[in-house]
Structure formats: C-alpha cells, structure tokens
Design an enzyme around this catalytic site. Structure first.
Site, PDB file in Angstrom:
ATOM      1  N   LEU A  10      12.386   3.373  -5.923  1.00 24.54           N
ATOM      2  CA  LEU A  10      11.466   3.378  -7.061  1.00 24.54           C
ATOM      3  C   LEU A  10      10.258   4.249  -6.720  1.00 24.54           C
ATOM      4  CD1 LEU A  10      11.508  -0.353  -8.229  1.00 24.54           C
ATOM      5  CD2 LEU A  10      13.162   1.487  -8.656  1.00 24.54           C
ATOM      6  N   ARG A  17      -5.068   4.510  -7.672  1.00 28.22           N
ATOM      7  CA  ARG A  17      -6.115   4.337  -6.663  1.00 28.22           C
ATOM      8  C   ARG A  17      -6.123   5.412  -5.576  1.00 28.22           C
ATOM      9  NH1 ARG A  17      -5.856  -1.100  -4.052  1.00 28.22           N
ATOM     10  NH2 ARG A  17      -3.830  -1.462  -5.016  1.00 28.22           N
ATOM     11  N   GLU A 153       4.104 -12.994  -9.859  1.00 29.88           N
ATOM     12  CA  GLU A 153       3.088 -11.952  -9.696  1.00 29.88           C
ATOM     13  C   GLU A 153       1.698 -12.584  -9.673  1.00 29.88           C
ATOM     14  OE1 GLU A 153       3.764  -8.535  -9.095  1.00 29.88           O
ATOM     15  OE2 GLU A 153       5.513  -9.758  -8.673  1.00 29.88           O
ATOM     16  N   SER A 404      -8.832  48.645  30.176  1.00 34.20           N
ATOM     17  CA  SER A 404      -9.559  47.846  29.195  1.00 34.20           C
ATOM     18  C   SER A 404      -9.962  48.660  27.973  1.00 34.20           C
ATOM     19  CB  SER A 404     -10.825  47.279  29.837  1.00 34.20           C
ATOM     20  OG  SER A 404     -10.459  46.397  30.856  1.00 34.20           O
TER      21      SER A 404
HETATM   22  C1  UD1 Z   1       5.393  -5.033  -6.931  1.00 31.43           C
HETATM   23  C2  UD1 Z   1       6.076  -6.396  -7.068  1.00 31.43           C
HETATM   24  C3  UD1 Z   1       5.292  -7.420  -6.254  1.00 31.43           C
HETATM   25  C4  UD1 Z   1       5.193  -6.980  -4.812  1.00 31.43           C
HETATM   26  C5  UD1 Z   1       4.593  -5.590  -4.715  1.00 31.43           C
HETATM   27  C6  UD1 Z   1       4.695  -5.079  -3.318  1.00 31.43           C
HETATM   28  C7  UD1 Z   1       7.071  -6.470  -9.283  1.00 31.43           C
HETATM   29  C8  UD1 Z   1       6.938  -6.977 -10.662  1.00 31.43           C
HETATM   30  N1  UD1 Z   1       6.086  -6.774  -8.448  1.00 31.43           N
HETATM   31  O1  UD1 Z   1       4.122  -5.159  -7.535  1.00 31.43           O
HETATM   32  O2  UD1 Z   1       5.920  -8.686  -6.321  1.00 31.43           O
HETATM   33  O3  UD1 Z   1       4.401  -7.895  -4.080  1.00 31.43           O
HETATM   34  O4  UD1 Z   1       5.306  -4.670  -5.555  1.00 31.43           O
HETATM   35  O5  UD1 Z   1       4.029  -3.860  -3.193  1.00 31.43           O
HETATM   36  O6  UD1 Z   1       8.053  -5.851  -8.946  1.00 31.43           O
HETATM   37  N2  UD1 Z   1       7.498   1.678 -10.133  1.00 31.43           N
HETATM   38  C9  UD1 Z   1       8.344   2.450 -10.904  1.00 31.43           C
HETATM   39  N3  UD1 Z   1       8.336   2.264 -12.253  1.00 31.43           N
HETATM   40  C10 UD1 Z   1       7.548   1.370 -12.872  1.00 31.43           C
HETATM   41  C11 UD1 Z   1       6.681   0.605 -12.080  1.00 31.43           C
HETATM   42  C12 UD1 Z   1       6.680   0.763 -10.714  1.00 31.43           C
HETATM   43  O7  UD1 Z   1       9.086   3.266 -10.388  1.00 31.43           O
HETATM   44  O8  UD1 Z   1       7.608   1.289 -14.103  1.00 31.43           O
HETATM   45  C13 UD1 Z   1       7.528   1.845  -8.678  1.00 31.43           C
HETATM   46  C14 UD1 Z   1       6.207   2.374  -8.129  1.00 31.43           C
HETATM   47  O9  UD1 Z   1       6.225   3.779  -8.022  1.00 31.43           O
HETATM   48  C15 UD1 Z   1       6.152   1.717  -6.749  1.00 31.43           C
HETATM   49  C16 UD1 Z   1       6.927   0.423  -6.945  1.00 31.43           C
HETATM   50  O10 UD1 Z   1       7.730   0.596  -8.083  1.00 31.43           O
HETATM   51  O11 UD1 Z   1       6.828   2.493  -5.781  1.00 31.43           O
HETATM   52  C17 UD1 Z   1       6.010  -0.763  -7.087  1.00 31.43           C
HETATM   53  O12 UD1 Z   1       5.195  -0.608  -8.226  1.00 31.43           O
HETATM   54  P1  UD1 Z   1       3.753  -1.200  -8.313  1.00 31.43           P
HETATM   55  O13 UD1 Z   1       3.192  -0.922  -9.640  1.00 31.43           O
HETATM   56  O14 UD1 Z   1       2.953  -0.787  -7.143  1.00 31.43           O
HETATM   57  O15 UD1 Z   1       4.095  -2.762  -8.218  1.00 31.43           O
HETATM   58  P2  UD1 Z   1       3.124  -3.922  -7.872  1.00 31.43           P
HETATM   59  O16 UD1 Z   1       2.374  -4.306  -9.079  1.00 31.43           O
HETATM   60  O17 UD1 Z   1       2.356  -3.564  -6.668  1.00 31.43           O
END
Ligand code: UD1
Ligand code: CA
Length: 457
Positions: A10, A17, A153, A404
């Site tokens: 993913l 941030r 979450e 040189s």
């Molecule tokens: C997610 C988890 C959370 C976990 C945390 C760990 C869910 C709902 N929550 O939360 O339980 O503790 O990661 O870091 O899964 N991404 C996509 N498409 C999207 C959304 C996200 O590809 O639509 C990818 C992001 O690029 C990232 C990863 O998924 O690599 C996590 O996404 P992020 O938004 O950081 O999730 P968290 O809210 O941190």
C-alpha cells in the site's frame, strides 16, 4: 505444500506531515526510496506477484520504483487501507496467501514476514507490537481468553481501548480465497469515513476464521515513516544495523555511529574505516584497505593495502593495490589507478588511467589521459583537455618526468623517458628521452627601479 504468495504494497497515501512535494514513499532511506526497500524485502519472499497500490504523487511513484515483476494499480480516490487492497484484488491469485505491506514501513525483515505467511493459509495473521506510546495507531483488542477480537482505530476507540499498548503495525497476511468476500462487506461507517483494512479482523471472525498475532523479531521493524523526524530516526536504525554487520564481519570502524552506507559495501579482512565516511552504490574494499576520516566513495573498488587519506572523494573508479590517495583528492568517474600510485592533496583525476608507481602528489588536474608507469607529475600540472567544444586525450608514456606548473594541451603525447621543464606549455608531442621546455628564457634587467609609492609625478 508451498502456498502461492501475493504481496500487496500500500503506497497511495499522501504523507501530509512530510511537508514535501515528493510522495512520501519516494523519500530516501539510505539513498533509496522507502518503497524500494519494501519492494526488495517482498522480492526476497519470492512471491508469485507483487502489486503496488499507488495514487498520491501519480506516475512519479511507478517511474521511480520499477521492475518487470511489479504490478502497479492506481487507487483514486483514496478511500482507506481496505479500499486500497480492494483495488489490487482483481490482480491477485485467488488461492494461497495475500500479504499486505506498507510502502512507508521500510525496515520490515523477510524473516518476520515468512513466519507470518506460513500461518496465513488458514488464519488471518496480524503483525502487532507493544509500544510505550501507542498514540496514533490502531489498538489490538483481545477477548477474555487472549485471542485477537478486533482492531480499533484510535479515532474510534473508547477511553479504555486507548490505554491498550498493543498496536496494529498494519502488516497483515490473509487467506486469499476469503479476501474477495470480506472486501465486499467492508463499510465506511467509522470516525474517518474510510474503508478500514483492520475491519478484516471482525469479518474473519464472523466467518469463523481465526485471527492470530505475531510480533516482529525486532521492535524497530514495524516503525513507519509519517514525518521527517521519523525518517531520520529510521535512517539511524538502518545505519546502526549496517555498521553492526560490518563489525561482526571483522571490519574496524572508528565509530559505528558515524558511518553511512547507501548501497552495498563489501570489505576484505583488516579493513579500517575512520569517522564520517559515506559509501554509496557498490563499493568494494580489499584486504587491509584504510579509509581516512570524511571520505565519500561511490561505486568504487579499492585494492589491497591501499590507504585513502582524509577528505577524499572517489566515484566510479578503480583504485589498485598499495596506492595512496588524498588527503583532499578528487577521483572522478572512469579513473583507473594501477598499483602503488600516489595521488596527493588537491589533485583531481578524471577518466584517466594511471600506471604503476606513478605519482601526482600536489595540486594537479589529470583528465582524459593515459599515464604510464613510473611517471612523476609535478605540482600544478594540468591537462588542458577541453578546447571549449570537445575533449581531447593526453598520453604520457612510462618514465616521464613532468616539471611543475606544466600545461599539456591535448591532444598531445609525451613519449617514454621525456622530461618536461617546469612552467612549460606543451602543445606538440614531446620526443622520448629528451628535455622539452617551452617557457620564455629568464632575463634580468640591470638598473631597473621599482616604482615608489607617493613618488614624483
Ligand atoms: C493504519 C491502520 C492502523 C495502524 C497504522 C500503522 C487502518 C484503518 N489503520 O492507520 O491500525 O496502526 O496504519 O501505521 O488500516 N494507504 C493507501 N490508500 C489509502 C489509505 C492508505 O494506499 O486510501 C496506504 C498509505 O500510503 C500507507 C498505509 O496505507 O502506506 C497506511 O495508511 P495511513 O493513512 O498511514 O494509515 P493509518 O491511519 O496510519
Ligand atoms: Ca500511518
């Protein structure tokens, strides 16, 4: 029986941030995009397919991290981690195991993932970690007998659930056969209005599939990057691991905290590396090589017994055995030094071959040249290889002595055994075994008076 393994990475999220125009997963760790680290780890598992879900940052991501074995799937709009996995579903093998990785969790190790995959043919396996500060993560809720009951979450958690210190790292392995069914049941009735991958836990349990948890072997494996501070922290962890492995292999490091390896560094026995050195790309140091403080070596091979003195920069070069290079030398791409060559301070060498035992000890530029054996290049000597339009070659044969402050205007050849008088501008070939000199004869003017300040007139 070995399971068919599909890996989904993913990588569609924005990474607000990071405050950067570069998509988060392309920020470099040890000189390589975060996503490329995850891809390399995935490859180590030898999966049938690797699917990367991208979105934010658009085509930059597949352009920066590519390979014939990578299958990119665009997620637009980005409706959550569960939605992201859903985009990959049509491209996955419907049997075996699907492993979900995060493009921003780069230090995860293949050994940890292998252990998860082995169990995921029948169960859902979630990678969890106990954190002192679980803020921001999904919490792992267990039932009375200690089994995983749900992942909640933070934004959806009750006050009591927020106190739980076991968190979801996000990494998950699932039986592929069930994925499609569960994904269609995902909803976004939660605090963030997103399709949560974490809801697969309750869907699995409702389907009588057990959910088990695994912990990474090292706590840092599951750390993610959300900010520059976390990226810097992960860089230090990564570099510390690299340094530890070098020490274990017998390399002497003046300070393992002051070494940066951005690629592959291979060392022979009794190699010494002083502080603040950076190694990029593929660097090989043979036995007994010593690297002084503050050197940068990129895609370079260094022969046995050679000493690189402090503040030296070398890229795309081959340095022979028992050479001495630096301090303050710059060796540029395409340079090959034979054995026992001495390149001293403020000497720049570019795209040149230098033969055994030849020396250029001070303040020189040798570019596009072939230098023979036992040549002495005097201080201040330069090859004028560029006429403003094209580059030309300089050939200096064996046993030549260049006085040189000589300028060798290429194309030009200095033949074997020739001596060039100091201060010469050499524009035509110098014959062998003779003194060639081109400077004006020295004159002294008798009775000449130096003008005086505040004098007459
Ligand atoms: C997610 C988890 C959370 C976990 C945390 C760990 C869910 C709902 N929550 O939360 O339980 O503790 O990661 O870091 O899964 N991404 C996509 N498409 C999207 C959304 C996200 O590809 O639509 C990818 C992001 O690029 C990232 C990863 O998924 O690599 C996590 O996404 P992020 O938004 O950081 O999730 P968290 O809210 O941190
Ligand atoms: Ca995150």
């Amino acid at each position: 029986m070995e399971q068919t393994l599909n890996v989904v990475i993913l990588a569609a999220g924005q990474g607000k941030r990071m405050f950067s125009r570069l998509p988060k997963v392309l920020h470099p760790l040890a000189g390589k995009p975060l996503l490329a680290h995850v891809v390399d780890t995935a490859r180590a598992l030898k999966p049938a397919r690797i699917c990367v879900v991208y979105g934010h940052g658009g085509e930059q991501v597949p352009r920066a991290v590519n390979g014939a074995d990578l299958h990119y799937v665009k997620q637009e709009p980005q409706l959550g981690t569960g939605h992201a996995l859903g985009q990959a579903l049509p491209h996955l093998d419907p049997s075996g195991v699907t492993l979900v990785l995060y493009g921003d969790v780069p230090l995860i190790r293949a050994a940890t993932l292998r252990a998860m995959v082995d169990e995921a043919a029948k169960h859902v396996v979630v990678l969890t970690a106990e954190l002192d500060d679980p803020a921001g993560y999904g919490r792992v809720v267990r039932n009375r007998s200690g089994a995983v009951a749900a992942i909640i979450e933070e934004k959806d958690a009750t006050e009591t659930q927020r106190k739980l210190r076991e968190v979801n790292t996000g990494i998950m392995a699932l039986p592929a056969a069930k994925l499609g069914k569960w994904l269609t049941k995902l909803d976004n009735a939660n605090a963030q209005g997103e399709y949560y991958l974490t809801d697969m836990v309750k869907l699995a349990l409702a389907d009588r599939v057990r959910v088990v948890s695994r912990a990474p072997q090292e706590a840092w494996e599951a750390l993610g990057v959300n900010s520059k501070a976390q990226l810097a922290q992960l860089e230090r962890i990564y570099q510390w691991q690299r340094a530890s492995r070098l020490l274990e292999a017998g390399v002497s490091l003046a300070d393992p905290m002051r070494l940066d390896v951005r690629g592959e560094l291979t060392c022979g026995t009794d190699v010494h590396i002083d502080v603040n050195c950076v190694f990029e790309g593929e660097v090989r140091l043979a036995d007994r090589v010593e690297i002084g403080a503050n050197c940068v070596l990129c895609n370079t091979e260094v022969g046995a017994g050679t000493r690189i003195e402090p503040f030296t920069l070398i890229s795309d070069a081959r340095i022979g055995a028992n050479c001495r290079v630096g301090p303050y030398a710059r060796i540029r791409p395409g340079t090959r030094l034979a054995e026992e060559v001495h390149i001293g301070n403020f000497v720049e060498v570019k795209a040149s071959e230098i033969g055994a035992r030849s020396k250029a000890n001070h303040l020189a530029y040798i570019g596009d040249s072939v230098v023979g054996r036992d040549v002495n290049v005097g201080a201040g000597t330069i090859t004028c290889n560029y006429d403003g339009a094209s580059k030309h070659r300089t050939v200096i044969e064996d046993d030549v002595f260049i006085g040189s402050d000589t300028q060798l205007v290429a194309p030009v050849t200095v033949h074997r055994g020739a001596t060039i008088g100091a201060g010469s501008t050499v524009t035509r070939d110098a014959p062998p075994d003779q003194l060639t000199i081109s400077r004006a004869r020295q004159v002294s003017i008798a009775g000449w008076k130096r003008p005086k300040k505040g004098g007459e007139g």
